[in-house]
Design a protein around this motif. Structure first.
Motif, PDB file in Angstrom:
ATOM      1  N   ALA A  84       3.941 -36.520  21.433  1.00 40.01           N
ATOM      2  CA  ALA A  84       3.406 -35.151  21.392  1.00 40.01           C
ATOM      3  C   ALA A  84       2.431 -34.913  22.536  1.00 40.01           C
ATOM      4  O   ALA A  84       2.462 -33.859  23.193  1.00 40.01           O
ATOM      5  CB  ALA A  84       2.735 -34.904  20.051  1.00 40.01           C
ATOM      6  N   LEU A  85       1.554 -35.883  22.796  1.00 40.09           N
ATOM      7  CA  LEU A  85       0.590 -35.736  23.880  1.00 40.09           C
ATOM      8  C   LEU A  85       1.282 -35.770  25.244  1.00 40.09           C
ATOM      9  O   LEU A  85       0.858 -35.086  26.181  1.00 40.09           O
ATOM     10  CB  LEU A  85      -0.473 -36.828  23.775  1.00 40.09           C
ATOM     11  CG  LEU A  85      -1.405 -36.662  22.571  1.00 40.09           C
ATOM     12  CD1 LEU A  85      -2.163 -37.947  22.288  1.00 40.09           C
ATOM     13  CD2 LEU A  85      -2.382 -35.517  22.803  1.00 40.09           C
ATOM     14  N   HIS A  86       2.349 -36.554  25.333  1.00 37.32           N
ATOM     15  CA  HIS A  86       3.156 -36.569  26.560  1.00 37.32           C
ATOM     16  C   HIS A  86       3.764 -35.189  26.792  1.00 37.32           C
ATOM     17  O   HIS A  86       3.782 -34.680  27.932  1.00 37.32           O
ATOM     18  CB  HIS A  86       4.248 -37.630  26.439  1.00 37.32           C
ATOM     19  CG  HIS A  86       5.233 -37.619  27.566  1.00 37.32           C
ATOM     20  ND1 HIS A  86       4.887 -37.926  28.870  1.00 37.32           N
ATOM     21  CD2 HIS A  86       6.566 -37.325  27.596  1.00 37.32           C
ATOM     22  CE1 HIS A  86       5.961 -37.831  29.645  1.00 37.32           C
ATOM     23  NE2 HIS A  86       6.983 -37.479  28.889  1.00 37.32           N
ATOM     24  N   ALA A  87       4.233 -34.557  25.717  1.00 33.73           N
ATOM     25  CA  ALA A  87       4.809 -33.213  25.838  1.00 33.73           C
ATOM     26  C   ALA A  87       3.767 -32.198  26.278  1.00 33.73           C
ATOM     27  O   ALA A  87       4.081 -31.203  26.945  1.00 33.73           O
ATOM     28  CB  ALA A  87       5.424 -32.795  24.498  1.00 33.73           C
ATOM     29  N   LEU A  88       2.513 -32.425  25.942  1.00 31.64           N
ATOM     30  CA  LEU A  88       1.426 -31.520  26.306  1.00 31.64           C
ATOM     31  C   LEU A  88       0.853 -31.823  27.685  1.00 31.64           C
ATOM     32  O   LEU A  88      -0.053 -31.125  28.147  1.00 31.64           O
ATOM     33  CB  LEU A  88       0.304 -31.602  25.260  1.00 31.64           C
ATOM     34  CG  LEU A  88       0.653 -31.058  23.871  1.00 31.64           C
ATOM     35  CD1 LEU A  88      -0.448 -31.384  22.883  1.00 31.64           C
ATOM     36  CD2 LEU A  88       0.888 -29.550  23.938  1.00 31.64           C
ATOM     37  N   GLY A  89       1.366 -32.893  28.312  1.00 34.82           N
ATOM     38  CA  GLY A  89       0.935 -33.185  29.667  1.00 34.82           C
ATOM     39  C   GLY A  89      -0.186 -34.192  29.801  1.00 34.82           C
ATOM     40  O   GLY A  89      -0.702 -34.409  30.903  1.00 34.82           O
TER      41      GLY A  89
END
Length: 273
Positions: A84-89
């Motif tokens: 999820a944090l990867h998806a948020l950058g």
């Protein structure tokens, strides 16, 4: 997925993310798929997990995280958080330290070693057979000697089955665990107590206070106590009693609950007697 905006990211387990219909729908809706799990195609890939040490692969990047939570499902939760944090950058290194200190909420099964040498596995928020199965597996891993195992159960949610049939699904788990004592609580577990009537170490109670008294009397240094059952049964009170009584400051608690144990109006049923 139909409610998501174009350009959004859907974070999901690789088992779901590799489904052709999910992939097709994501393309049609203009969504990004971010997947995790122990699969070679997962973007956040579990490379290994042993004794709380989680190895993660994200492209060419490798991360090692020492989780403070027990169980593979907690490792999957950590992977979902990373995805999820990867998806948020966010860069993985930004959250690596935070995950290393992350602990599940009380009642979710984190092993707790008390000063008295007793290990408590508090699964008092376990509602379903799947989580109950994981709890029993954890018990057998933490306490390899059956003479050191104590089990307190308050049942599971019935789901689609009748409530009696649902509780009977616990019978093979109890038999396989071969614990020194098994304490069952509540009217829904009366049929389970009857089904386990050939086992001399199984007791059923319809009064939680009485069960707690019996549990405290029978727990000794070196034991591992598994408490598992629906949150609505207040089984967390039994977990709190174990913590208070075996942490060096619980004498007042033991004294305060002794009297109800000998109330002749309270009922206890030992199915083999």
């Amino acid at each position: 997925m139909q409610l998501m905006h174009k350009g959004s990211a859907l974070v999901t387990d690789q088992d779901i993310g590799e489904n052709p219909s999910v992939i097709e729908h994501a393309k049609r809706m203009g969504l990004r798929l971010i997947t995790f799990g122990p699969h070679c195609n997962a973007q956040v890939r579990e490379m290994g997990f042993h004794n709380g040490n989680l190895q993660i692969g994200m492209g060419s990047l490798r991360l090692g995280i020492s989780l403070q939570s027990d169980g593979h499902h907690m490792a999957l939760n950590a992977q979902a958080a990373l995805a999820a944090l990867h998806a948020l950058g966010y860069a993985p290194a930004q959250v690596q330290a935070s995950l290393a200190h992350w602990q599940p909420m009380i009642g979710a099964g984190q092993p707790q070693l008390l000063p008295s040498g007793i290990c408590l596995l508090d699964h008092s928020l376990s509602n379903h057979l799947l989580s109950m199965t994981a709890a029993f597996s954890q018990l057998q891993s933490v306490a390899p000697h059956v003479s050191r195992r104590l089990i307190v159960l308050a049942g599971i949610q019935p789901g689609q089955a009748s409530i009696d049939a649902a509780q009977l699904a616990l019978e093979p788990l109890v038999r396989d665990a071969q614990a020194r004592r098994v304490l069952l609580y509540g009217e829904p577990l009366r049929p389970l107590a009857a089904a386990l009537g050939d086992l001399l170490h199984v007791n059923w109670y319809d009064d939680l206070n009485q069960l707690i008294c019996s549990l405290l009397r029978t727990t000794h240094k070196g034991d591992t106590v598994l408490l598992a059952g629906r949150a609505t049964t207040n089984l967390a009170l039994a977990a709190d009693a174990i913590r208070d009584s075996f942490s060096g400051h619980g004498g007042h608690l033991i004294a305060s609950i002794q009297a109800p144990c000998f109330d002749p109006h309270q009922k206890q049923m030992n199915m083999h007697s």
